[in-house]
Design an enzyme around this catalytic site. Structure first.
Site, PDB file in Angstrom:
ATOM      1  CB  SER A   1     -22.076   7.448  -1.244  1.00  0.00           C
ATOM      2  OG  SER A   1     -21.759   8.302  -2.307  1.00  0.00           O
TER       3      SER A   1
ATOM      4  CD  GLU B   1      -2.470   1.786   0.280  1.00  0.00           C
ATOM      5  OE1 GLU B   1      -3.228   1.000  -0.316  1.00  0.00           O
ATOM      6  OE2 GLU B   1      -2.298   2.970  -0.077  1.00  0.00           O
TER       7      GLU B   1
ATOM      8  CB  VAL C   1       4.519  -0.277  -6.749  1.00  0.00           C
ATOM      9  CG1 VAL C   1       5.181  -1.023  -7.895  1.00  0.00           C
ATOM     10  CG2 VAL C   1       4.056  -1.243  -5.666  1.00  0.00           C
TER      11      VAL C   1
ATOM     12  CG  HIS D   1     -24.911   1.435  -4.750  1.00  0.00           C
ATOM     13  ND1 HIS D   1     -25.708   2.549  -4.827  1.00  0.00           N
ATOM     14  CD2 HIS D   1     -23.651   1.895  -4.547  1.00  0.00           C
ATOM     15  CE1 HIS D   1     -24.961   3.634  -4.685  1.00  0.00           C
ATOM     16  NE2 HIS D   1     -23.700   3.268  -4.516  1.00  0.00           N
TER      17      HIS D   1
END
Lengths: 486, 428
Positions: free
Chosen positions: A46, A32, A173, A50
Site C-alpha cells: 500500500s 536476492e 538459495v 503507518h
C-alpha cells in the site's frame, strides 16, 4: 568469498539491515533470488508508513512501527527519496465503529503514537471533501506518511553498495551448510561464506529457516495476496490523506490513498493463497477493490485506472494458530548459532524497516558481531535527477550539462533519456524494462508504456551493448521481442 | 528563442497540414514553429507502411510514409520552422509554450496562436481491468507495429488480438506476413470498430477468424505470455460463465480504442468534450481559449488521415487569420451568437461543438459525427432548435466510420437565429 554477514533477501527489511550494517567495518553480502532488489512484498504493497496504532501493545511490531515511522522523514531525506507525511484517517460509519476507533486510539497512545485525535464528521469532511457521506468520525493520525516502497528499498541498497556491501541478484538459495562456525550458502552455482546469516527472505523466510538448519522455528508463513488498482494522476486529489475503513480480522481492509508520485492507490484485498509467488490479479479481487474504495470515496473514478497489480505478504502463523496475535518473527536462533531471523514481516514492515534494520544490527552485536564505525561511511546515495520535479532554471541547466536530459522518452511521466541512462549505470543498475520503470517511472503512466517501451528497449540495448531482442521485461524468459529479427 | 506567430504542437499529419496552410495564408515560414516530440516529422504515419492513405486527398493509394512525405517535403522546401525531439511540457492560457529539446534546452516561447495537433494514444490493458499475470508479450497494436515496421523485430509468434480497431486489423495482416500465427481476433462488441475494407483485406484474405462478442478475461504466464482465457460476452458485455476457453499463445495484442492526448490542453484550462475526449471547438477549430486551435486525432479520433488533413487546413487557416487580426468568430472579442451542436437518437457526438451565427459558415461547412451502433436505412436529420432543416438518407451507418453532414443555405439561415443545432437519426 567470505563475509562477516550474509543477508538473504533484498526486500525492504534486508535492504535496511544492509544499510545500517554498512556504517560499520563489517563485510556484508546480500543475496536476492530475483533479478532486482525490492521484488517481493516490497514491490507491491500500500506504500504507506503507518503511524503505529494497529499493532497489539507490547509487540515488537508496535515498537518498531512507531520508531520506524518517526525515523522515516530523516531516513528518506538522507536517501533522497520523496516522502510525504500526509497523515491517516480510519473512518467509522456507526457507533460500533466509533467504539472501535476509541480502542485504536487507546492502543495507539499506549504504543506511543503522537498527536492522534478522533475527529467528527464535519471536521472529517473538511479534511476529506470526497469522503462518503455515511462516515461519521475518524481516527486522525498525523504522523502517518506515504513513500514509494521500492524506491526506498532501491535507495537503501544503493546506499549500501556505495558503502561496500556486495549484492548478488538472481541468487536463489538452494542449500545452506555450516562448517567450523561458517555458513556456506549456495544457489547451486556459487557459494557465499559468512559468519553470520540473516534470514530476511519474506514469504520464503520459513523455507530459508529450514535450509539453515533451524529446528525451532515458531511459525510458518501463509502467503496472503493483496490486489490493488493504481489510478491516474487526474484522480490523485480525490484523497488528501491515507483513508482506511475500520479494520477486521482480515487486515486493515481496502484503503484509498494518494501516492507520493501523485496517483491514487486502491486496495488491498487479503486472500490466503497456496503459491507464494503467485501475483496474478483476479476479476473478483479487482471488483472487491473497487467496491471497497467506493465505500470510502463513493465518487472515485475507477475507470481512470492505469494498472492493477498484486503483492504477496508473508503472514506468520504461529504454532498456537492465533493469527490476530501474530508478531514479527524477529529473533536470534536458539538452535543455529550465528543465525538471525527477520521473518514474518508483513504490514507494517515498510514503516518499521529503518527501525528493524537498526534492531537487527543490535541483535547481531549481541550475537557477537564486532562493530566499529567506518570513517568513510556516506549516508546518502549517488545524486539522482528527477527532471519532472525540477524548476525551469534547473531544467535548463541539466540539459546544458547533458543534452540527454533534454530528450523526453516517457511522455506520460516526463522521464528523460538522461535519467534512463543514469538508471542503467547506477549501482545495481537497470537491466530490464521494469528495472528502468522502478528507477525512473518511465512506463508508469497512462499510456501503459506503449510509447516509451520501444525507446527504452533501444536505450537498454545500446547502453548494455546487447541486441534489442535480448532485452527482457523483468528478467528470465520475459523477452520483449521473441519473434526474431526480420 | 523569439516569439512565434504560430506554434504547432505535433509534427504528424495534422500539424504538417496546419503549418502548410498557415503559410499559404501568408504567415512567413520562420514565423511558424512545429514542435515534434519524435526524432522525425510524420507522426504515427511513419510506422503505417501499409497502403490505403490518400484516396480522398490525392486520388491515389499511398503508404503512410509516402503520405506524410508529401507534406514533409513541402515544409522543408518552404523552410517552415520545425524542431524534432522537442517535447512540450505546458501551454499557458496566454499562449506561452514551454518545451525541452536536447539542442535548444528548456524554452518558453510566446505564440500569436497555438495549434494543438498532439494526436492520440491507445487504450491499455490496465484500462480494461483484465485479470491475471503481468508478463512480457502484451502490446498495444501500435507498439507492436513500431517494433515490426521501425525496429525490425517480430514481438511474438502466436498471437491473439483483442479488439478489432483498424490498427489491430492491420497488425493481424502484418504479423501474418512476417511469419507469426494470428490465432484469432476477439471483439467485445457484436460488430467491428474497424473499416469494412480492413476486415476484408486483413482478416478474411488470411483466414483469420473474428470472434464478435468475445473478450479476454485472464492472462496467463509469469515471465512471457503463455496463454489467454477468452469468453463470450452477453448483451451486457459481461463474460458468460461457462463459455471460457484457454488459448495458448505467446502474445496478446490490444486494439481497443484510441484516446486523444489532451493532458496539455486540460492543464491549460481548455474545455474538453466528455465524449470525444478532445477540445470543444467551433467551426474554425478554435478551442475555448482564444487563439488556441485543435485538429486531427487530438480533437477526435479519425478513421482516415485524409480527413485529418482537411481539418488541419481549416485550423491552419483560422490560426493565420487570428494572428493577422482578421475577424475570427470567437476571437479576441467574441461577437454574435454562439450555438451549440448536439447528437441525438444514435448520434454519439458532433464536431464542431460550437457554431457562430455570424461566422464563416458556408455550404462547405460540415458537421462531423459518429453513430453509436450499426444502423441500416436511416435518415440523418439536421435540425435547428428542434425544427428539421435537412435530411439525408443513409443505407448503412456504423461506429467505425466517421460521417458528416454539410450545412445548406437553409441551415445557415436558421442558424442565424437559432440556439441549438442537432444531428440525429430517424427511420427512413
Amino acid at each position: 568469498m567470505k563475509y562477516d554477514v550474509c543477508i538473504i533477501g533484498a526486500g525492504i527489511t534486508g535492504a535496511m539491515t544492509a544499510r545500517k550494517l554498512a556504517k560499520y567495518n563489517v563485510s556484508v553480502c546480500v543475496l536476492e533470488a530475483a533479478g532486482d532488489v525490492a521484488m517481493g512484498a516490497t514491490k507491491a504493497n500500500s506504500a504507506i508508513v503507518h503511524a503505529g496504532f494497529d499493532a497489539e501493545c507490547g509487540t515488537l511490531k508496535a515498537a518498531l512501527n512507531v520508531k520506524g515511522c518517526a525515523m522515516m522523514p530523516a531516513e528518506t531525506k538522507e536517501l533522497d527519496v520523496p516522502y510525504k507525511q500526509c497523515g491517516s484517517l480510519v473512518c467509522a460509519y456507526s457507533d460500533a465503529e466509533i467504539a472501535h476507533l476509541e480502542q485504536l486510539y487507546a492502543r495507539g497512545c499506549e504504543n506511543g503514537v503522537p498527536d492522534m485525535r478522533i475527529v467528527g464528521g464535519d471536521e472529517l469532511r473538511a479534511m476529506e471533501p470526497n469522503i462518503s457521506p455515511d462516515a461519521v468520525a475518524a481516527l486522525w493520525a498525523p504522523t502517518a506518511g506515504i513513500v514509494c516502497p521500492y524506491e526506498l528499498c532501491i535507495a537503501a541498497c544503493e546506499n549500501a553498495v556505495i558503502n561496500g556491501v556486495q549484492f548478488k541478484t538472481n541468487f536463489r538459495v538452494t542449500n545452506i551448510t555450516k562448517e567450523n562456525g561458517t555458513f556456506a550458502v549456495t544457489d547451486g552455482n556459487e557459494i557465499v561464506y559468512a559468519d553470520y546469516l540473516v534470514n530476511a527472505a519474506g514469504v520464503h523466510s520459513d523455507e530459508i529457516a529450514v535450509l539453515a538448519g533451524e529446528t525451532d522455528f515458531p511459525m510458518h508463513v501463509i502467503p496472503r495476496r493483496g490486489e490493488y488498482m493504481l489510478l491516474d494522476r487526474s484522480e490523485g486529489k480525490m484523497a488528501n490523506h491515507v483513508l482506511f475503513s475500520c479494520p477486521s480480522a482480515n487486515g486493515k481492509g481496502i484503503l484509498v490513498s494518494p501516492t507520493v508520485d501523485g496517483n491514487l492507490i486502491l486496495g488491498p484485498t487479503a486472500k490466503a493463497i497456496d503459491d507464494k509467488d503467485d501475483t496474478a490479479t483476479t476479476t473478483d479481487g479487482l471488483m472487491e477493490v473497487q467496491n471497497g474504495a467506493r465505500h470510502l470515496v463513493p465518487t472515485v473514478n475507477t475507470r481512470a485506472v492505469i494498472t492493477q497489480f498484486s503483492g504477496v505478504r508473508p503472514t506468520p502463523v504461529y504454532a498456537d494458530g492465533d493469527i490476530t496475535k501474530s508478531d514479527f518473527c524477529i529473533r536470534i536462533s536458539e538452535t543455529v548459532p550465528g543465525l538471525l531471523h527477520l521473518a514474518g514481516i508483513e504490514s507494517p514492515g515498510l514503516a518499521s524497516s529503518p527501525a528493524t534494520g537498526e534492531y537487527a544490527v543490535e541483535l547481531l552485536a549481541k550475537m557477537g558481531l564486532s562493530l566499529t564505525e567506518k570513517s568513510s561511511y556516506t549516508p546518502g546515495r549517488p545524486k539522482k535527477i528527477r527532471f519532472r520535479e525540477l524548476s525551469d532554471e534547473e531544467r535548463a541547466e541539466v540539459i546544458k550539462q547533458n543534452p540527454l536530459y533534454g530528450k523526453i522518452i516517457c511522455r506520460c511521466e516526463t522521464v528523460t533519456e538522461g535519467e534512463i541512462v543514469d538508471a542503467i549505470h547506477r549501482p545495481l543498475g537497470a537491466r530490464d524494462l521494469d528495472m528502468v520503470k522502478r528507477r525512473t517511472r518511465a512506463g508508469m503512466g497512462r499510456c501503459g508504456s506503449g510509447f516509451c517501451s520501444p525507446r527504452t528497449v533501444e536505450i537498454l540495448a545500446r547502453e548494455l551493448g546487447v541486441p534489442m531482442d535480448t532485452i527482457t521485461k523483468c528478467g528470465g524468459n520475459s523477452v520483449i521481442l521473441n519473434g526474431g529479427k526480420k | 528563442m523569439d516569439a512565434k506567430k504560430i506554434i504547432i504542437i505535433g509534427g504528424g499529419p495534422a500539424g504538417l497540414a496546419a503549418a502548410i496552410e498557415a503559410n499559404n495564408q501568408g504567415i512567413a515560414p520562420d514565423d511558424i514553429l512545429i514542435l515534434e516530440r519524435d526524432r522525425e516529422l510524420g507522426g504515427i504515419l511513419n510506422q503505417c507502411i501499409h497502403a490505403g492513405f490518400g484516396l480522398h486527398m490525392f486520388g491515389e493509394e499511398m503508404t503512410g510514409p509516402e503520405y506524410a512525405g508529401r507534406f514533409i517535403d513541402i515544409v522543408k522546401e518552404r523552410n517552415i520552422g520545425y524542431l524534432c525531439n522537442a517535447m512540450v511540457l505546458s501551454v499557458s492560457p496566454d499562449r506561452e509554450v514551454a518545451f525541452v529539446s536536447p539542442t535548444e534546452g528548456f524554452c518558453r516561447v510566446k505564440a500569436g496562436a497555438i495549434i494543438l495537433a498532439m494526436g492520440c494514444r491507445e487504450r491499455t490493458r490496465g484500462a480494461l481491468n483484465i485479470a491475471g499475470t503481468r508478463p512480457a508479450g502484451i502490446y498495444s497494436a501500435g507498439t507492436a507495429q513500431r517494433y515490426v515496421n521501425i525496429d525490425g523485430y517480430l514481438p511474438g509468434k502466436k498471437v491473439v488480438i483483442l479488439g478489432s480497431g483498424d490498427i489491430g486489423l492491420i497488425m493481424a495482416r502484418r504479423l501474418t506476413l512476417e511469419g507469426a500465427k494470428v490465432l484469432r481476433v476477439c471483439e467485445l462488441m457484436p460488430y467491428s470498430g474497424g473499416l469494412p475494407r480492413n476486415i476484408a483485406q486483413c482478416l478474411d484474405d488470411f483466414d483469420i477468424p473474428l470472434y464478435l462478442s468475445h473478450t479476454v478475461t485472464e492472462i496467463h504466464g509469469r515471465e512471457r505470455v503463455e496463454g489467454v482465457t477468452v469468453a463470450k460476452v452477453g448483451d451486457d458485455r459481461r463474460p458468460i460463465v461457462g463459455t471460457e476457453e484457454y488459448i495458448e499463445c505467446d502474445t496478446l495484442l490490444l486494439s481497443v480504442g484510441l484516446l486523444p492526448e489532451n493532458e496539455l490542453s486540460r492543464e491549460a484550462g481548455i474545455a474538453l468534450d466528455r465524449i470525444t475526449g478532445g477540445a470543444v471547438v467551433d467551426e474554425t477549430m478554435q478551442t475555448s481559449i482564444p487563439g488556441v486551435f485543435a485538429c486531427g486525432n487530438v480533437l477526435h479520433v479519425h478513421d482516415l488521415v485524409d480527413f485529418v488533413t482537411k481539418e488541419a487546413y481549416r485550423a491552419g487557416a483560422a490560426a493565420a487569420k487570428f494572428v493577422t487580426g482578421e475577424t475570427v468568430p470567437g476571437g479576441n472579442i467574441r461577437t454574435g451568437t454562439v450555438l451549440s451542436t448536439e447528437g441525438k437518437n444514435g448520434v454519439r457526438y458532433v464536431m464542431p461543438q460550437k457554431l457562430h451565427a455570424d461566422g464563416a459558415l458556408s455550404t462547405e461547412t460540415a458537421l462531423f459525427f459518429r453513430v453509436d451502433n450499426i444502423y441500416r436505412d436511416k435518415y440523418v436529420v439536421l435540425s435547428v432548435d428542434g425544427r428539421e432543416i435537412t435530411k439525408t438518407k443513409k443505407r448503412f451507418l456504423e461506429p467505425g466510420q466517421m460521417e458528416n453532414v454539410r450545412l445548406t443555405d437553409g441551415a445557415i439561415d436558421a442558424i442565424k437565429t437559432g440556439k441549438t443545432v442537432t444531428v440525429s437519426l430517424a427511420d427512413a
